[in-house]
Design an enzyme around this catalytic site. Sequence first.
Site, PDB file in Angstrom:
ATOM      1  N   SER A  48       0.871  -1.182   0.000  1.00  0.00           N
ATOM      2  CA  SER A  48       0.000   0.000   0.000  1.00  0.00           C
ATOM      3  C   SER A  48       0.906   1.230   0.000  1.00  0.00           C
ATOM      4  O   SER A  48       1.008   1.949   0.981  1.00  0.00           O
ATOM      5  CB  SER A  48      -0.931  -0.014   1.216  1.00  0.00           C
ATOM      6  OG  SER A  48      -0.198  -0.007   2.423  1.00  0.00           O
ATOM      7  N   HIS A 153      -3.299  -5.901   2.532  1.00  0.00           N
ATOM      8  CA  HIS A 153      -2.368  -6.938   2.997  1.00  0.00           C
ATOM      9  C   HIS A 153      -3.017  -8.319   3.082  1.00  0.00           C
ATOM     10  O   HIS A 153      -2.427  -9.258   3.601  1.00  0.00           O
ATOM     11  CB  HIS A 153      -1.792  -6.563   4.373  1.00  0.00           C
ATOM     12  CG  HIS A 153      -0.841  -5.414   4.313  1.00  0.00           C
ATOM     13  ND1 HIS A 153      -0.254  -4.872   5.434  1.00  0.00           N
ATOM     14  CD2 HIS A 153      -0.360  -4.697   3.265  1.00  0.00           C
ATOM     15  CE1 HIS A 153       0.541  -3.871   5.067  1.00  0.00           C
ATOM     16  NE2 HIS A 153       0.474  -3.745   3.763  1.00  0.00           N
ATOM     17  N   GLU A 163      -4.440  -2.536   9.466  1.00  0.00           N
ATOM     18  CA  GLU A 163      -3.682  -3.081  10.605  1.00  0.00           C
ATOM     19  C   GLU A 163      -4.288  -2.699  11.943  1.00  0.00           C
ATOM     20  O   GLU A 163      -4.530  -1.524  12.206  1.00  0.00           O
ATOM     21  CB  GLU A 163      -2.233  -2.563  10.564  1.00  0.00           C
ATOM     22  CG  GLU A 163      -1.493  -2.994   9.312  1.00  0.00           C
ATOM     23  CD  GLU A 163      -0.179  -2.249   9.105  1.00  0.00           C
ATOM     24  OE1 GLU A 163       0.469  -1.875  10.094  1.00  0.00           O
ATOM     25  OE2 GLU A 163       0.173  -2.044   7.926  1.00  0.00           O
ATOM     26  N   GLU A 206       1.974  -9.413   6.738  1.00  0.00           N
ATOM     27  CA  GLU A 206       2.888  -9.130   7.862  1.00  0.00           C
ATOM     28  C   GLU A 206       2.678 -10.086   9.033  1.00  0.00           C
ATOM     29  O   GLU A 206       3.088  -9.803  10.156  1.00  0.00           O
ATOM     30  CB  GLU A 206       2.699  -7.675   8.333  1.00  0.00           C
ATOM     31  CG  GLU A 206       3.067  -6.669   7.268  1.00  0.00           C
ATOM     32  CD  GLU A 206       2.885  -5.223   7.729  1.00  0.00           C
ATOM     33  OE1 GLU A 206       2.505  -4.998   8.890  1.00  0.00           O
ATOM     34  OE2 GLU A 206       3.122  -4.330   6.908  1.00  0.00           O
ATOM     35  N   ASP A 242      -3.477   1.108  11.855  1.00  0.00           N
ATOM     36  CA  ASP A 242      -3.031   1.742  10.613  1.00  0.00           C
ATOM     37  C   ASP A 242      -4.191   1.595   9.641  1.00  0.00           C
ATOM     38  O   ASP A 242      -4.472   0.492   9.162  1.00  0.00           O
ATOM     39  CB  ASP A 242      -1.771   1.076  10.054  1.00  0.00           C
ATOM     40  CG  ASP A 242      -1.317   1.740   8.746  1.00  0.00           C
ATOM     41  OD1 ASP A 242      -2.001   2.686   8.284  1.00  0.00           O
ATOM     42  OD2 ASP A 242      -0.294   1.309   8.179  1.00  0.00           O
ATOM     43  N   GLU A 287      -2.552   5.568  12.416  1.00  0.00           N
ATOM     44  CA  GLU A 287      -1.744   5.899  11.227  1.00  0.00           C
ATOM     45  C   GLU A 287      -2.655   6.060  10.008  1.00  0.00           C
ATOM     46  O   GLU A 287      -3.610   5.287   9.833  1.00  0.00           O
ATOM     47  CB  GLU A 287      -0.748   4.747  11.017  1.00  0.00           C
ATOM     48  CG  GLU A 287       0.223   4.928   9.861  1.00  0.00           C
ATOM     49  CD  GLU A 287       1.208   3.749   9.780  1.00  0.00           C
ATOM     50  OE1 GLU A 287       1.602   3.206  10.844  1.00  0.00           O
ATOM     51  OE2 GLU A 287       1.559   3.349   8.659  1.00  0.00           O
ATOM     52  N   ASP A 313       1.999   8.156   7.190  1.00  0.00           N
ATOM     53  CA  ASP A 313       2.859   7.235   6.436  1.00  0.00           C
ATOM     54  C   ASP A 313       2.769   7.638   4.959  1.00  0.00           C
ATOM     55  O   ASP A 313       3.630   8.358   4.446  1.00  0.00           O
ATOM     56  CB  ASP A 313       2.391   5.801   6.690  1.00  0.00           C
ATOM     57  CG  ASP A 313       3.077   4.763   5.809  1.00  0.00           C
ATOM     58  OD1 ASP A 313       4.056   5.104   5.137  1.00  0.00           O
ATOM     59  OD2 ASP A 313       2.640   3.594   5.788  1.00  0.00           O
ATOM     60  N   LYS A 338      10.270   5.177   6.650  1.00  0.00           N
ATOM     61  CA  LYS A 338      10.593   4.018   5.810  1.00  0.00           C
ATOM     62  C   LYS A 338      11.609   4.557   4.822  1.00  0.00           C
ATOM     63  O   LYS A 338      11.237   5.278   3.892  1.00  0.00           O
ATOM     64  CB  LYS A 338       9.362   3.529   5.050  1.00  0.00           C
ATOM     65  CG  LYS A 338       8.276   2.881   5.900  1.00  0.00           C
ATOM     66  CD  LYS A 338       7.026   2.611   5.047  1.00  0.00           C
ATOM     67  CE  LYS A 338       5.969   1.848   5.812  1.00  0.00           C
ATOM     68  NZ  LYS A 338       4.656   1.876   5.102  1.00  0.00           N
ATOM     69  N   HIS A 366       9.242  -1.187   9.134  1.00  0.00           N
ATOM     70  CA  HIS A 366       9.415  -2.183   8.062  1.00  0.00           C
ATOM     71  C   HIS A 366       8.441  -1.874   6.930  1.00  0.00           C
ATOM     72  O   HIS A 366       7.696  -0.893   7.006  1.00  0.00           O
ATOM     73  CB  HIS A 366       9.135  -3.585   8.620  1.00  0.00           C
ATOM     74  CG  HIS A 366       7.686  -3.803   9.022  1.00  0.00           C
ATOM     75  ND1 HIS A 366       7.155  -5.035   9.305  1.00  0.00           N
ATOM     76  CD2 HIS A 366       6.639  -2.932   9.193  1.00  0.00           C
ATOM     77  CE1 HIS A 366       5.872  -4.924   9.620  1.00  0.00           C
ATOM     78  NE2 HIS A 366       5.544  -3.656   9.565  1.00  0.00           N
ATOM     79  N   LYS A 389       8.085  -0.169  14.183  1.00  0.00           N
ATOM     80  CA  LYS A 389       6.918  -0.917  13.701  1.00  0.00           C
ATOM     81  C   LYS A 389       7.446  -2.043  12.833  1.00  0.00           C
ATOM     82  O   LYS A 389       7.961  -1.790  11.736  1.00  0.00           O
ATOM     83  CB  LYS A 389       6.042   0.053  12.894  1.00  0.00           C
ATOM     84  CG  LYS A 389       4.709  -0.521  12.454  1.00  0.00           C
ATOM     85  CD  LYS A 389       3.923   0.541  11.686  1.00  0.00           C
ATOM     86  CE  LYS A 389       2.547   0.053  11.321  1.00  0.00           C
ATOM     87  NZ  LYS A 389       2.219   0.331   9.906  1.00  0.00           N
TER      88      LYS A 389
HETATM   89  P1  PGA Z   1       3.392  -1.107   2.776  1.00  0.00           P
HETATM   90  O1  PGA Z   1       2.610  -0.367   3.932  1.00  0.00           O
HETATM   91  O2  PGA Z   1       2.516  -2.259   2.329  1.00  0.00           O
HETATM   92  O3  PGA Z   1       3.468  -0.043   1.721  1.00  0.00           O
HETATM   93  O4  PGA Z   1       4.697  -1.535   3.299  1.00  0.00           O
HETATM   94  C1  PGA Z   1       2.504  -0.830   5.202  1.00  0.00           C
HETATM   95  C2  PGA Z   1       1.956   0.323   5.960  1.00  0.00           C
HETATM   96  O5  PGA Z   1       1.016   0.972   5.438  1.00  0.00           O
HETATM   97  O6  PGA Z   1       2.464   0.681   7.011  1.00  0.00           O
HETATM   98 ZN    ZN Z   2       0.988   2.596   6.940  1.00  0.00          ZN
END
Ligand code: PGA
Ligand code: ZN
Length: 421
Positions: A48, A153, A163, A206, A242, A287, A313, A338, A366, A389
């Site tokens: 995402s 996810h 999340e 995750e 999140d 988040e 984020d 990140k 991560h 995280k």
């Molecule tokens: P990502 O996002 O799938 O882009 O790593 C995880 C998140 O939104 O924290």
């Molecule tokens: Zn996020």
Amino acid sequence: MSGRTSVSTVIEDITARGTFNSRGEETLEVDVTTVGGFGRASAPSGASKGKAEVISYPQGEVDRAIEKVADLIAPELIGRNADEQEEIDLILHEIDGTTDFRNLGGNTAFAVSLAAAEAAAVSCGMLLFEYLAGQFASELPRPLGNVVGGGQHAFGKAPDIQEFLVLPVKANSFRKAAKANALVHKKAASFLEKADETFSGGKGDEGAWTPNMKSEEVLDIMLRACDAVSEESGVECRVGLDMAASSLWREKEKCYAYPRDGVRRDSEKQMDFVSRLVEEYGLVYVEDPFHEEDFESFAELTKRVDNCLVCGDDLFVTNVKRLNHGIGLGAANSVIIKINQVGTLTDGWKTTETAQKAGYTPVMSHRSGETTDTHIAHLAIAFRCPIIKTGIVGGARVSKINELIRIEEMLGKRAKMATLP
Ligand code: PGA
Ligand code: ZN
């Protein structure tokens, strides 16, 4: 990041290869060999992603990135000192020549930048966190762990919110905090099994459970699991989210779609919904509660809630310009770091430092696609992020947790848990 230039940090070789991440996608791994050391780093990847992130690979291909390392990066960097981090990162920008790393790939720049730092640390006989931050870096971050999830996810019928997280707010050691997170993950499974007869232990990218459930049913379970573990372990655990709301946002209809919950919310309703969740579930962390261009709603929510980290984020994508824009508006009070969203270690550090100066809490993070690379454990300490995280289960998540346990042991009496604002 200070220069300790010596012959042992001179770069002799840089090579790159394609390896695999936790989703089975190809990723880039880079080796940097110096006269007196060796560093290896691999790039994570997002599912995402934020729209304003740098481009991961040239033309989307890891093989192209491997060619760029051999043809453009290695010839420029061989013979230079690996401990001249800012210089190396500047050269990566210059070779690329764009603002979004589209020529080299942001993941290419990230893996080279990090492998060079690791090689420099090894050449100096230090661990990465000590090398980057010096001997006074002794604060361990609190682990923010993913317990239940859905959104981008997961597949099929899963919660709309990406999340459902746990954060141990009071714990006097990292190991105890990590153990509390693992207990919450386990406890949540036993509650999910009772509440959803179709639950078969399925997990998302995750390692978070993916039950066929509505958002608030999951939140009830999260609260019960956190309360039970807080009582049993003496480590106070609180719930976070999140929402990854850019993936819920429907631009044409100007609303957030929650297909599993069977609800659509315009921006105002989303504001009321999130504010209510913070209140009712005592959320300590939220988040991306709004889509990535809605700085104003982030600012409004930050004003409305007390004792809750409102974190950006996709909103900030670790980009110092976007963060400064947010700071000006009072949007959020916390930022996800990140590094591969922005490219190099120096870029990631500038964003972190800017956040700290403005009183924003930086959260080292991560990505959903990870490898067993443990460097973010070191970066969380070196960059003085009070939260990391990094998930709770699965090799790619546990590798970071276990590295922090080793560091805590190594620091001995000097080890302290970072305090939250
Ligand atoms: P990502 O996002 O799938 O882009 O790593 C995880 C998140 O939104 O924290
Ligand atoms: Zn996020």
